[in-house]
Design a protein around this motif. Sequence first.
Motif, PDB file in Angstrom:
ATOM      1  N   THR A  93       0.830  -1.085  -0.172  1.00 29.84           N
ATOM      2  CA  THR A  93      -0.031  -0.217  -0.034  1.00 29.84           C
ATOM      3  C   THR A  93       0.999   1.311  -0.134  1.00 29.84           C
ATOM      4  OG1 THR A  93      -1.791  -1.004   1.109  1.00 29.84           O
ATOM      5  CG2 THR A  93      -1.827   1.384   1.366  1.00 29.84           C
ATOM      6  N   LEU A  94       0.560   2.064  -0.997  1.00 30.26           N
ATOM      7  CA  LEU A  94       1.495   3.343  -1.186  1.00 30.26           C
ATOM      8  C   LEU A  94       0.422   4.232  -0.310  1.00 30.26           C
ATOM      9  CD1 LEU A  94       3.672   5.189  -1.980  1.00 30.26           C
ATOM     10  CD2 LEU A  94       2.318   5.160  -4.341  1.00 30.26           C
ATOM     11  N   LEU A 113       1.585  10.518  -9.778  1.00 37.55           N
ATOM     12  CA  LEU A 113       0.772   9.315  -9.334  1.00 37.55           C
ATOM     13  C   LEU A 113      -0.342   9.172 -10.151  1.00 37.55           C
ATOM     14  CD1 LEU A 113       0.471  10.520  -5.565  1.00 37.55           C
ATOM     15  CD2 LEU A 113       1.757   8.628  -6.495  1.00 37.55           C
ATOM     16  N   GLY A 117      -1.012   5.118 -12.140  1.00 34.03           N
ATOM     17  CA  GLY A 117      -2.262   4.486 -11.582  1.00 34.03           C
ATOM     18  C   GLY A 117      -2.096   2.923 -12.030  1.00 34.03           C
ATOM     19  N   LEU A 120       0.723   0.761 -10.924  1.00 32.21           N
ATOM     20  CA  LEU A 120       0.595   0.484  -9.361  1.00 32.21           C
ATOM     21  C   LEU A 120      -0.254  -0.626  -9.283  1.00 32.21           C
ATOM     22  CD1 LEU A 120       0.399   3.800  -7.708  1.00 32.21           C
ATOM     23  CD2 LEU A 120       2.376   2.234  -7.729  1.00 32.21           C
ATOM     24  N   LEU A 127      -2.951   2.381  -3.852  1.00 32.98           N
ATOM     25  CA  LEU A 127      -2.676   3.884  -3.651  1.00 32.98           C
ATOM     26  C   LEU A 127      -3.769   4.336  -2.551  1.00 32.98           C
ATOM     27  CD1 LEU A 127      -1.096   6.456  -4.143  1.00 32.98           C
ATOM     28  CD2 LEU A 127      -2.413   6.759  -6.342  1.00 32.98           C
ATOM     29  N   ARG A 128      -3.621   5.255  -1.730  1.00 32.50           N
ATOM     30  CA  ARG A 128      -4.376   5.955  -0.887  1.00 32.50           C
ATOM     31  C   ARG A 128      -3.789   7.277  -0.606  1.00 32.50           C
ATOM     32  NH1 ARG A 128      -8.445   3.882   1.991  1.00 32.50           N
ATOM     33  NH2 ARG A 128      -8.830   3.361  -0.063  1.00 32.50           N
ATOM     34  N   ASN A 151      -9.306   7.422  -4.831  1.00 33.68           N
ATOM     35  CA  ASN A 151      -8.165   7.163  -4.009  1.00 33.68           C
ATOM     36  C   ASN A 151      -7.826   8.323  -3.219  1.00 33.68           C
ATOM     37  OD1 ASN A 151      -7.362   4.915  -5.633  1.00 33.68           O
ATOM     38  ND2 ASN A 151      -6.232   6.424  -7.347  1.00 33.68           N
ATOM     39  N   THR A 317       5.415  10.268   2.576  1.00 33.23           N
ATOM     40  CA  THR A 317       5.083   9.054   1.873  1.00 33.23           C
ATOM     41  C   THR A 317       5.432   7.913   2.386  1.00 33.23           C
ATOM     42  OG1 THR A 317       5.239  10.698  -0.192  1.00 33.23           O
ATOM     43  CG2 THR A 317       5.313   8.057  -0.483  1.00 33.23           C
TER      44      THR A 317
END
Length: 362
Positions: A93-94, A113, A117, A120, A127-128, A151, A317
């Motif tokens: 999880t990013l 980002l 997408g 990822l 992605l959150r 997201n 991050t």
Amino acid sequence: MKLLLSWANVVAIHSLYGSSGAFLISPTRTHKIGSLLPSMSSKTRLSSTAFNIIQESQVLDPSTGSKTGALDGILPSQNDFIKNILGIGYEKTLVVIMPQLGDFESAEYAEFLSAVGEDLRLAKIGLRVIAIGDEKSAKKFASFNNFDLANIRLDPEGSIHKALGLHAGPDWDIPSFIPNGILEWFADYCGAQGEDRDVTAIARAWLNYMMMCAGVAAPDTLSEIFRGYVGDKNAPERISPDEVVKIGDKDDPIVVIKGVSDVKLGPFEYQQLWKDERGYQRPVELATVRLRVMVEVLTNFNEYVSDQRFLDLRGATFLFDNKSQDVVYEHVDNGVLAYSKTMARPLTFLEPYIGAKALNPL
């Protein structure tokens, strides 16, 4: 706050990013950069602290308007028995903790980002993005940056930022001898809304934010601003030849910049010396990208910045392993325009997972 971008505004905007003047006031509190995170004695303790704080936090989902867990929908649930057995779902999880959605660097980071997408998803990385704002600002932000609203989660008062001890500039207070009338005037001038607004907190946030823009308690900010103007041979191109940035009246703009070649500055028109160069970030190219974001934010300021009390809070991050909950990568911003360890190529840390796309996603 509706802001008319006159030539004076343009000068003020660039002064905000280029000024190195000092504000003569003594700090009243000791600032702790990432006070929770760097104090951890090992990476394991760091991951445990950051992961638990984020996972246990409640945020707002702008798509539904309802409260939810910060990592709900990304982390595997114990109830998803079949998915857990088959190993379906995200492996990592990013989590990107952003400042205000109206902060210029939030849009800049989101552009990168958004471009990765799908990469990822294929790499099984969820992605959150968690940012300070409200539903209106989230929708405006997603639309302008072509970013998936699903997201985004909102932390309206920066509770997660504070719990993680993220950077907030020199952490200076407004002197007690400043009359409340002046603070009220300043809040009005900045377009701060609400009958119960905290004018001291608003002025304090602006003070610390502006100090970071001037390089105070922000060691990487001025060099990053400078890089935007002089160019960077180690960074890829950032702007297409036909992209146009306008400042001023819609029908009669004072400044018009097309790509990295044509510039109209009032009655003067000229072409830049590096107009035919390719393959790297040309001089003023990144500054032009940032100027485009500034125009968007400043002309829609109250939509993007719902609460000015938290302007000074910076981001971080984290890349977590979903199974072990360990931190695979972490970066804590130390100022304005400091959202990556490698600003020339901000997503370099994702190269082991998505390949060369991480080095030049745009």
